[in-house]
Design a protein around this motif. Sequence first.
Motif: not given
Length: 949
Positions: A705-709, A732-734, A811-818
Amino acid sequence: MLSLNYCLLISWLLLLSTPHSRSLNPSLDDDVLGLIVFKADIQDPYQKLSSWNEDDETPCNWVGVKCSPRSNRVTELNLDGFSLSGKIGRGLLQLQSLRYLYLSNNNLSGTVSANLVRLQSLRTMDLSYNSLSGAISNDFFRQCGSLRAISLANNKFEGIIPDSLSLCPTIVAINLSSNRLTGSLPNGFWGLNGLRSLDLSNNLLEGEIPDGFGSLNNLRGINLSGNKFVGRVPDSIGRCLLLRMVDFSDNLLSGELPETMQKLSLCNFLNLRRNLFVGEVPVWIGEMKSLESLDLSGNKISGKVPGSIGNLLSLKVLNFSANGLIGTLPYSMVNCANLVALDLSQNSLSGELPQWIFQAEEKSVKKIQVLDLSANQFSGEIASAIGGSSSLQLLNLSRNSLSGSVPVSIGELKALNVIDLGENRLNGSIPTEIGGAYSLKELRLERNLLLGQIPTSIENCSSLTVLILSGNKLSGPIPVNIAKLTSLQDVDLSSNNLSGNLPRQLANLAHLKSFNISHNYLQGELPVGGFFNTISPSSVSGNPSLCGAVVNKSCPAVLPKPIVLNPNSSSDSTSGVLPPSLGHKRIILSISALIAIGAAAAIFVGVIAITVLNLRVRSSTSPSAAALALSTRDDFSHSPTTDANSGKLVMFSGDPDFSTGAHALLNKDCELGRGGFGAVYRTVLRDGRSVAIKKLTVSSLVKSQEDFEREVKKLGKVRHPNLVALDGYYWTPSLQLLIYEYVSGGSLYKHLHDGMGGNFLSWNERFNIILGTAKSLASLHQSNIIHYNIKSSNVLIDSSGEPKVGDYGLARLLPMLDRYVLSSKVQSALGYMAPEFACRTVKITEKCDVYGFGVLVLEVVTGKRPVEYMEDDVVVLCDMVRGALEEGRLEECVDGRLQGKFPAEEAIPVMKLGLICTTQVPSNRPDMGEVVNILELIRCPSEGQEELG
């Protein structure tokens, strides 16, 4: 039981007997009834053919059907990926005007009638990726009409390839790959003078490759890989001067490479891996100057790597692994500045480790992503200059004779996923800077001479799955920080000098598959729980001071002495006394009794605390109308909770209120579209303002949530007249929602390619769209935001005709830019993606947006899609316009709907600007700020000193 032909005849007669059918034009009857009979032979589990109605006068409005506007006869049937099963019946034989048949990616079975190929108008037939079977009879191609392209790939066809193929003089593309075909190549192939593409890979074909290549003057690509061909590559291959792709890999071919291959000056892909070729790497290989990928791995090639390799300036992939090469690598390879992957593993190369690979000079291999020199005889040290290889993703120097220390500059390799330096003679300690390589997934340093402790900074490598440090002289404890590496699967710390207790937090590593700490000096109790409940005894052996059930050694109990209460002490003593009323009896309370008493007290306090909290929650809970609306509709049924307070709703301006718009938000009728990042809905707030809600695809957006926000708030701060404003979000988490301003005019794609009600964009409107889009991207780049997904469907047109760019920075919302994850999200942007974007670890910069913008410019001016698929060719818009420029006919590329209604002095320079933006080399592309200046100069040339074009 009635035969299939008889059942078809009955169906045909029943359909013809209806009064409605008799009233139809007989030629149209053939198409309607033919498709209805075809449908009767297949299963349609998802009802995708529900629009096929036998009572319709024409099938031209049916799903998957296209008709000629002149004759109203069916010319194309495209059911690709419809999940259909069953047989391909005779109904299609009635479609006498059919030109294109696409039934690929289904589960169709049975045989294919030869009569299907005999449809006189049929040009393209694609039946690939089904379960079709049987032999391809020799009659199959005897009357192939005007057939130009056929694909039967990825089915279960067997038997030999029929000689009748030679009777198809118009055919240009044949794909019979991934079947069970046997026998040798028919001689008839070599008479197909118009053949451009031949793919027979992954079958059971055998024998020698006939010496008939010379007759295939138009051949562009040939793939015979994955068969059992023997003998030499025929010399006549050198006469196929237009060849661009040659793949003979995974066969039993032998001998030396024919010298005539050097004439293939246009060939950019040559794959001969896993054969029995002998001799040396030919010096003439340097004459094939268009080569981008060269793979000779897994053969019996010997000798040295020739210096002529340095002449291959376009080379991106070079694989000579698993051969018998000797000597050092030629310095001329430094000229291969575009090299992305270099694999020379499993040879006998020797000498000092080539330092030029890591040099930071202008002429060096700076783009290298994969470097594998393992299993050779290289010596010397790893240069500290390796830190300059910023694109490096895989580094494997294992099984050599390297010495010295692990360079601290390793920590500068931010894109590095795998590092394997195992089985060398490296000494010194593992540098703490290793934590800077935070993308690491595998770290292998086993069987060296490393000293010191395992650095705690390794916790920064949060993606680490494999950690192999065995067979060194490492000492000290196992850092508790390793327990933070939640992705760890395989850990081997065996045969070192590690000591101390094992951190109990290791039991929380949920993905562990192996954890070897044998032959160290560890002590104390093994962690309990998770993987450690079933750990193998051999993985912990050789640690005499370890205890626990796994090593059959009980751990010594550490219990405090009993507490003695002395009744003879004074009542105010701190030693603990009994009250006088209990008498002078000596009482001893055991530890177990004290624990029981303490537990009872804790439970009592806990019950009181929970009761108080419940009362507070009940009094303070006031459900948010927005959150309730978002959590109770079917469209969000995957949410694990319907608690209104489990989500967080934030609006960047104004108060949120979806109470009147929740139904519309979740109503399928109000869905605006779907993309790689989720679906978009329209809804109306209580104040009457329309907004667009993007429901993000949860499975791929798993940031905290912290990274998303943090990322969303950064996007919410960007404001520009030509950007779709981000007004808020819900978390929310989901479930994550993004709330945007609503733009009513539809997408640029629809205006260009769908007509939007019969209207088309004028030149002034197109120029304003190009200029406005450029300004929006320039604004994004000034805020250090890369769009990542420029395409015409992401440019919206408002009611006043102004462009508004959306979907930026998602794309920055992805966990890593894979690259693999990201490419799956923007795969619809094929044609807009910069060439470096497809590389696995090339740095993504703003210049990727510039490339996509350049393609968009050409799309707007020409009215053509970035990639268009023709019957036997693929047309790339950039290449088409660039070719027209070279031939001096650039003006012909302007959208035909604008003929005579556009100023050439603006249109031509704009197209030239688009071509400049799509230059292959990123550094040669202008910045978006420069693009804006150029466009304004084109529109008002008197304001500048020079004109473009």
